[in-house]
Scaffold this active site. Structure first.
Site, PDB file in Angstrom:
ATOM      1  CG  HIS A 655      -0.398   0.245   2.514  1.00 57.70           C
ATOM      2  ND1 HIS A 655      -0.070  -0.771   3.395  1.00 57.70           N
ATOM      3  CD2 HIS A 655      -0.097   1.403   3.150  1.00 57.70           C
ATOM      4  CE1 HIS A 655       0.407  -0.244   4.508  1.00 57.70           C
ATOM      5  NE2 HIS A 655       0.394   1.078   4.389  1.00 57.70           N
ATOM      6  CG  ASP A 709      -0.069  -4.052   2.413  1.00 56.15           C
ATOM      7  OD1 ASP A 709       0.393  -3.455   1.423  1.00 56.15           O
ATOM      8  OD2 ASP A 709      -0.261  -3.524   3.519  1.00 56.15           O
ATOM      9  CB  SER A 804       2.799   1.658   6.317  1.00 54.67           C
ATOM     10  OG  SER A 804       1.552   1.833   6.943  1.00 54.67           O
TER      11      SER A 804
END
Length: 854
Positions: A655, A709, A804
């Site tokens: 992402h 992801d 992330s």
């Protein structure tokens, strides 16, 4: 007297004279005893030879016993100090080549000889002394007294070492002054003899006496001006092997020496490389402040009790590391905040110089007084008062004393202590060796009948939010908030202990109750059977027997002895396509595959020089996580995290490279990677900035569910030069199993709380791998088979925005870290019962190899 000194030594000449004086009696029948020719002469010769051999053997044994054995021994070196009351310190005494130094050193050596002469053991084996340094007065840095630091050598037989140690230990004299009786020439006294006191000594650390040292160097340093010292070669090259280096630091009278390490990276084994810091100018063991090796993750700051300090670095032959850098300065003794009167309804106090290590040889007393009719409560927010050899029950070394009770160790038995009146006295004491961080504390006045207004009163006097009562977690730190609870059967289960636990923890494979109540009556195998991970049961007797009974081979996984079995989804496949039973055999420093392929390509996962901001975490040290990468969108700063896989490849979240209406994050030229970075916006000598050549996002990435992801980034330009601050993490095999409850680490520069701002310094936090079924329930069935969960279900520790793409790392048995997950998503940050969700890297091992050949 030594028993070997008694008796007459064997003397051949004496024996010969004794034989000449012997008169033999005549035989009754001389002919009967008369020797026959031939054989009798032969036997006589043999007898004489045998007698001579026996005599020689006895002579040799006696000589060895009484003479040679005496010489079999060791050289013992003792380091000590002597207080001198009738000399005034001048700068001339800092120079070992000055006449003043030499003259006073001669007097000290003569005085030591006289002291040793009073003890039979010391005088017998003493060979000489050397004065190493002089300093101002030992207690306050005043110039009306001096201290001499000396080294004394003794040659002592092995079997006498213990008695010599006892004699040296008994040498320490009381602080009363003594007039030296020194003579020069035939019975002529010295005109101005030494007045000495506090004579003491101890054996030199044997690691400092190695004959293999290539170099021994000493560096004198004055701290009246601030400066920096560092290990030789730092930071460009490792320190040299087989060296003994010492830095002698002096401050002005009335000041302390302060030493602050900003970088510290040595070998982890203190038997090989280490530093020692002494509260003196000589390595006196009962004046050592600390001994350190490995990689320090905590601040290192030390202060002397007087105006001198000694830093020693000892290195071995192999595995040399970058070393250290430290800033030195001097602080006035008068700047120390130590004790005093505290009053009012609340306040705080701490050990001197906290959070730096407190100095040795201090005593602080705080007298706390609150308004009459109220009691005093003291809560320690930080507590670290440890020392080697400390008995945490008696606390006879460093301690804090409250209400007559001594506290020491890493934390007190109770976090909160209360008085029975409106006054309380807190005393802090540190002895002359080994120091620690100390403590910080808060005091508060409270009404005895209502100690926690509007909050729950724990048994240890801690006050917590009432909503935390009976929530299944130990918020009081003594479980008193979980005692005498009524469990809600719709959301909680009741343990045999009477405590309540969340219902979703039932049958998750972890003993949450502490008595296994939550794991009883689950749909599992019967006693005496092993539960296969693929389902089904096999007898325990058939586990680890070298034959595969479970369809997935899990009955042969995790066995101490690795065997070759039929390959399955849970067995490790070697390069020769044969499979072994051992659980997670890769890079554990044991060859389990016949071709050794499980130990190939293992230059990864080690923090070579040890030894989402993370919610609930703490700042990491420079170089602690060498695989951590900061991904910047050019012109916008830190955006995502990543991990180093090799000198060309990074791993991050899919992402992070997902386009939005405003930004095309999938464009490689938009990104730049910062490797070896510790603090955002601050460069260091190891940091490397690289452009991104291309981005490979997994073809199955789903932006709605965050399934698959994961993404790879190839670095542009020349391959990375790997070092202690830029180093790859290990990739797990497809069969690598991260068990529920396993400790894992999350790292990053993300926000410290929901909707918070990003952190400047790299943060770290420890979490636990959470059962997938439990996690899926908690996350409302949004966790796919490609994901894994980790966190602290009690809340407060988690990844957050900005983390992330960063790694979830798990240390293996050999100390290597494997990347278990990639930070992916979560429900808020650090919420109770909401763990973090990570992309499970082992599920993508084949894809990574296909894309990168790693």
């Amino acid at each position: 007297m030594d028993p070997l000194d008694s008796g007459t030594k064997f003397n051949p000449k004496l024996q010969d004279s004794d034989w000449e004086a012997v008169e033999f009696l005549a035989a009754a029948d001389p002919k009967h005893v008369q020797k026959k020719k031939g054989s009798r002469k032969l036997w006589l010769g043999v007898g004489l030879v045998a007698a001579a051999a026996a005599l020689a053997l006895m002579t040799g044994l006696l000589v060895w016993h009484f003479h040679l054995r005496r010489d079999v021994g060791v050289r013992k070196v003792y380091i000590g100090s002597m207080g001198i009351s009738n000399r005034r310190f001048t700068e001339a005494y800092e120079d070992p080549d000055s006449p003043e130094f030499k003259n006073l050193a001669s007097l000290v050596n003569t005085q030591l000889k006289l002291i040793y002469d009073k003890n039979t053991e010391l005088s017998r084996y003493f060979t000489g002394s050397t004065v190493q340094a002089f300093s101002e007065g030992d207690d306050s840095g005043g110039s009306d007294e001096m201290v001499a630091y000396y080294e004394s050598q003794f040659d002592v037989p092995d079997f006498k070492v213990w008695s010599l140690d006892e004699a040296i230990e008994a040498l320490e004299e009381p602080e009363t002054e003594r007039k030296g009786r020194l003579l020069i020439g035939p019975n002529r006294p010295v005109k101005n003899p030494l007045t000495y006191k506090n004579v003491m000594a101890g054996a030199l650390d044997p690691r400092m006496t190695k004959k293999t040292f290539i170099a021994r160097k000493s560096f004198p340093i004055h701290t009246r001006k601030n400066g920096t010292l560092r290990s030789p070669g730092f930071p460009d090259s490792p320190y040299a092997p087989n060296t003994y280096l010492e830095w002698k630091l002096r401050a002005e009278p009335g000041h302390r020496v302060k030493l602050d390490f900003d970088t510290f990276m040595l070998e982890e084994d203190c038997k090989q490389d280490f530093i020692k810091i002494y509260d003196s100018l000589a390595p006196i063991e009962n004046r050592v402040l600390t001994e350190k090796c490995g990689y320090s993750h905590a601040p290192l700051s030390f202060l002397s009790s007087g105006n001198v300090m000694l830093l020693v670095l000892v290195t071995s032959e192999e595995k040399n590391f970058p070393g250290f850098r430290a800033a030195y300065s001097q602080v006035p003794v008068s700047s120390q905040k130590c004790g005093g009167k505290l009053s009012g309804l609340k306040g705080s106090f701490a050990s001197p110089y906290f959070p730096s290590n407190y100095p040795p040889r201090i005593t602080c007393v705080w007298d706390i007084q609150v308004p009459e009719g109220r009691f005093v409560k003291v809560q320690f927010t930080k507590f670290s008062v440890s020392e080697p050899g400390q008995n945490t029950k008696a606390c006879h070394k460093d301690y804090i004393q409250v209400n007559g009770q001594r506290l020491c160790g890493d934390r007190p038995d109770s976090a909160v202590i209360t008085s029975q009146g409106h006054k309380m006295q807190v005393k802090f004491f540190s002895d002359k060796s080994y120091v620690d961080y100390g403590f910080s504390a808060q005091f508060e006045a409270f009404v005895p009948t209502n100690p926690c207004p509007g909050r729950f009163h724990c048994s240890n006097n801690l006050c917590i939010n009432s909503t935390l009562r009976c929530n299944g977690w130990d918020d009081c730190q003594d479980n008193s908030d979980e005692d005498n609870c009524t469990c809600d059967p719709s959301t909680q289960l009741r343990c045999r202990s009477g405590r309540c636990k969340a219902l979703f923890l039932q049958c998750d494979g972890v003993d949450d109750c502490g008595d296994n109540t939550d794991e009883m009556n689950c749909l599992t195998c019967r006693p005496g059977e092993f539960s296969c991970r693929s389902g089904g049961c096999v007898p325990d007797t058939q586990r680890c027997d070298g034959r595969q009974q479970c369809s997935d081979g899990s009955d042969e996984a995790g066995c101490k002895k690795s065997g070759v079995v039929q390959c399955s989804a849970l067995t490790y496949r070697c390069a020769n396509s044969r499979c072994v039973t051992k659980l997670n055999p890769e890079c554990d420093e044991e060859e389990d595959c016949e071709d050794g392929s499980d130990e190939k390509d293992c230059q990864c996962g080690l923090r070579p020089y040890k030894s989402s901001r993370i919610v609930g975490g703490q700042a990491s040290r420079e170089g602690e996580w060498p695989w951590q990468v900061s991904l910047h969108v050019k012109g916008s700063g830190h955006t995502c995290g990543a991990s180093v896989l090799s000198d060309r490849w990074l791993l991050t979240a899919g992402h992070c490279a997902h386009d939005t209406d405003k930004v095309q994050y999938s464009r490689a030229d938009l990104w730049e990677a910062f490797l070896g970075l510790h603090a955002q916006g601050l460069t260091n000598q190891w940091m490397v900035k690289k452009d991104i050549k291309r981005i490979i996002r997994h073809h199955g990435y789903d932006p709605d569910t965050y399934d698959n992801d994961i993404a790879l980034m190839e670095l542009d330009g020349e391959p990375l030069v790997l070092n202690q601050n830029v180093y790859p993490i290990c990739l797990p095999a497809a069969t690598h199993h991260f068990a529920v409850g396993t400790a894992a680490w999350i790292t990053g520069w993300g926000a410290s709380r929901e909707e918070g701002s990003a952190e400047t310094v790299l943060q770290k936090a420890e979490v636990r791998v959470i059962n997938g079924t439990v996690c899926n329930k908690l996350m409302e069935n949004q966790v796919t088979e490609h994901m894994m969960c980790a966190g602290v279900l009690q809340g407060g520790v988690d990844a957050c925005q900005g983390d992330s793409g960063g790694p979830l790392s798990v240390p293996g048995p050999s100390g290597r870290h494997f990347q278990a997950g990639v930070v992916s998503w979560g429900d808020g940050c650090g919420r109770m019962h909401k763990p973090g969700v990570y992309t499970q890297v082992s599920k993508y091992r084949g894809w990574i190899k296909q894309m990168t050949s790693l």
